[in-house]
Write a protein that holds these residues in place. Sequence first.
Motif, PDB file in Angstrom:
ATOM      1  N   VAL A 134       0.846  -1.192   0.000  1.00 57.68           N
ATOM      2  CA  VAL A 134       0.000   0.000   0.000  1.00 57.68           C
ATOM      3  C   VAL A 134       0.882   1.242   0.000  1.00 57.68           C
ATOM      4  O   VAL A 134       2.016   1.219   0.478  1.00 57.68           O
ATOM      5  N   GLN A 135       0.349   2.307  -0.563  1.00 62.36           N
ATOM      6  CA  GLN A 135       0.955   3.626  -0.461  1.00 62.36           C
ATOM      7  C   GLN A 135      -0.100   4.559   0.112  1.00 62.36           C
ATOM      8  O   GLN A 135      -1.217   4.635  -0.404  1.00 62.36           O
ATOM      9  N   LEU A 136       0.240   5.250   1.190  1.00 58.63           N
ATOM     10  CA  LEU A 136      -0.702   6.073   1.936  1.00 58.63           C
ATOM     11  C   LEU A 136      -0.143   7.480   2.081  1.00 58.63           C
ATOM     12  O   LEU A 136       1.073   7.666   2.161  1.00 58.63           O
ATOM     13  N   TRP A 137      -1.034   8.462   2.107  1.00 62.51           N
ATOM     14  CA  TRP A 137      -0.634   9.843   2.368  1.00 62.51           C
ATOM     15  C   TRP A 137      -1.328  10.332   3.631  1.00 62.51           C
ATOM     16  O   TRP A 137      -2.492   9.989   3.904  1.00 62.51           O
ATOM     17  N   VAL A 138      -0.609  11.159   4.374  1.00 54.09           N
ATOM     18  CA  VAL A 138      -1.134  11.806   5.575  1.00 54.09           C
ATOM     19  C   VAL A 138      -1.046  13.317   5.370  1.00 54.09           C
ATOM     20  O   VAL A 138       0.037  13.849   5.105  1.00 54.09           O
ATOM     21  N   ALA A 139      -2.168  14.012   5.464  1.00 53.13           N
ATOM     22  CA  ALA A 139      -2.169  15.470   5.331  1.00 53.13           C
ATOM     23  C   ALA A 139      -1.573  16.109   6.578  1.00 53.13           C
ATOM     24  O   ALA A 139      -1.839  15.676   7.706  1.00 53.13           O
ATOM     25  N   LEU A 140      -0.752  17.129   6.382  1.00 49.47           N
ATOM     26  CA  LEU A 140      -0.172  17.861   7.504  1.00 49.47           C
ATOM     27  C   LEU A 140      -1.091  19.009   7.907  1.00 49.47           C
ATOM     28  O   LEU A 140      -1.652  19.698   7.045  1.00 49.47           O
ATOM     29  N   PRO A 141      -1.244  19.241   9.214  1.00 51.79           N
ATOM     30  CA  PRO A 141      -2.089  20.356   9.655  1.00 51.79           C
ATOM     31  C   PRO A 141      -1.479  21.694   9.259  1.00 51.79           C
ATOM     32  O   PRO A 141      -0.286  21.789   8.959  1.00 51.79           O
ATOM     33  N   ASP A 142      -2.305  22.720   9.262  1.00 48.55           N
ATOM     34  CA  ASP A 142      -1.870  24.035   8.803  1.00 48.55           C
ATOM     35  C   ASP A 142      -0.629  24.514   9.552  1.00 48.55           C
ATOM     36  O   ASP A 142       0.262  25.135   8.965  1.00 48.55           O
ATOM     37  N   SER A 143      -0.528  24.204  10.832  1.00 51.71           N
ATOM     38  CA  SER A 143       0.584  24.684  11.651  1.00 51.71           C
ATOM     39  C   SER A 143       1.918  24.050  11.262  1.00 51.71           C
ATOM     40  O   SER A 143       2.981  24.594  11.587  1.00 51.71           O
ATOM     41  N   ASP A 144       1.884  22.907  10.561  1.00 52.43           N
ATOM     42  CA  ASP A 144       3.117  22.169  10.285  1.00 52.43           C
ATOM     43  C   ASP A 144       3.325  21.855   8.802  1.00 52.43           C
ATOM     44  O   ASP A 144       4.288  21.173   8.455  1.00 52.43           O
ATOM     45  N   ARG A 145       2.484  22.349   7.936  1.00 53.72           N
ATOM     46  CA  ARG A 145       2.560  21.916   6.546  1.00 53.72           C
ATOM     47  C   ARG A 145       3.752  22.498   5.790  1.00 53.72           C
ATOM     48  O   ARG A 145       4.079  22.025   4.707  1.00 53.72           O
ATOM     49  N   ASN A 146       4.399  23.500   6.346  1.00 61.53           N
ATOM     50  CA  ASN A 146       5.599  24.051   5.721  1.00 61.53           C
ATOM     51  C   ASN A 146       6.864  23.681   6.481  1.00 61.53           C
ATOM     52  O   ASN A 146       7.874  24.381   6.411  1.00 61.53           O
TER      53      ASN A 146
END
Length: 321
Positions: A134-146
């Motif tokens: 499997v290949q999975l993605w996890v979205a980063l929250p706004d505070s940590d996405r950069n």
Amino acid sequence: MSNLETAPHEVPCAATEFDGVEVLEPREVPLGGPRALPVRRTLPQHQRSLIGAWCFADHYGPHDVRETTGMDVPPHPHTGLQTVSWLFRGEIEHRDSAGVHQTVRPGELNLMTAGAGICHSEVSTSSTSILHGVQLWVALPDSDRNTARDFDHHVPEPFSRGDAMIRVFLGELAGQRSPVHTFTPLIGAQIDLAAGCTIDLDIDPAFEHGVLLDLGRVDVAGRGLESGELAYLGTGSTSLRLHNAAGLAARVLLLGGTPFPDEPLMWWNFVGRSHEEIVEYRRQWQDGDERFGAVSGYTGSVPRLPAPGLPATRLRPRRRT
């Protein structure tokens, strides 16, 4: 892994309330060209784009790749997410612009943090005959996405609960905790169920959960799953029952997390927050901007994957009700 669709749709991701068990059917997507490796995609879908921070799930194999090109994904970009690679069989060579060169093997977690921008390639090794994972993605929250580019490699120790074998690669389950850092509360675990096995797991009622069936047929909280399907359970449950009534072993992945606090917008390999951000990410990738860096050592026929054209309409995130 890249989303290699030539005309990807934007995915406005948002938490969606649901009481009970919802079964998500996969759709088949070719991973690159007419002789592509087919994958089964269960996230995102129209009715559900997130399970916790999990925003993308491709499930593939088992594929005999001895007479094919196998997996060969040229360098491609990501923003605002983490990629989670998890294999059942075979090996994949990972290279990224943070300078990481790592082989992905069965039962070993490879987690790449894109943050503000990264690019990477993925190629099945010459010794691989069967490719399955499997290949999975996890979205980063706004505070940590950069945040900065990063990479974690972890081999979880399997442990038994009755006739089930569990590997916890992210978060905590059944008293076992992964040491790998996540930016939002998550659970990721492989659970192998012997024939006839029933297991009751204590789960966090603040989490929503997804159970992706890889092999066999398993009842999840009383609902039967076929291979490739994903069962979604909303928040509020303190236990989860998995039952393998078949005469053969079965295998599932348990994914979950607290409902995601933001409203990300996902297009191609980018996770952002607005149309303007996605347009700028695409322009920078096409222009070879240092935001994404470069991969060293990839020897495929295409040095880097070009971005598809943007849709004619404006990309819009879905507003949470």
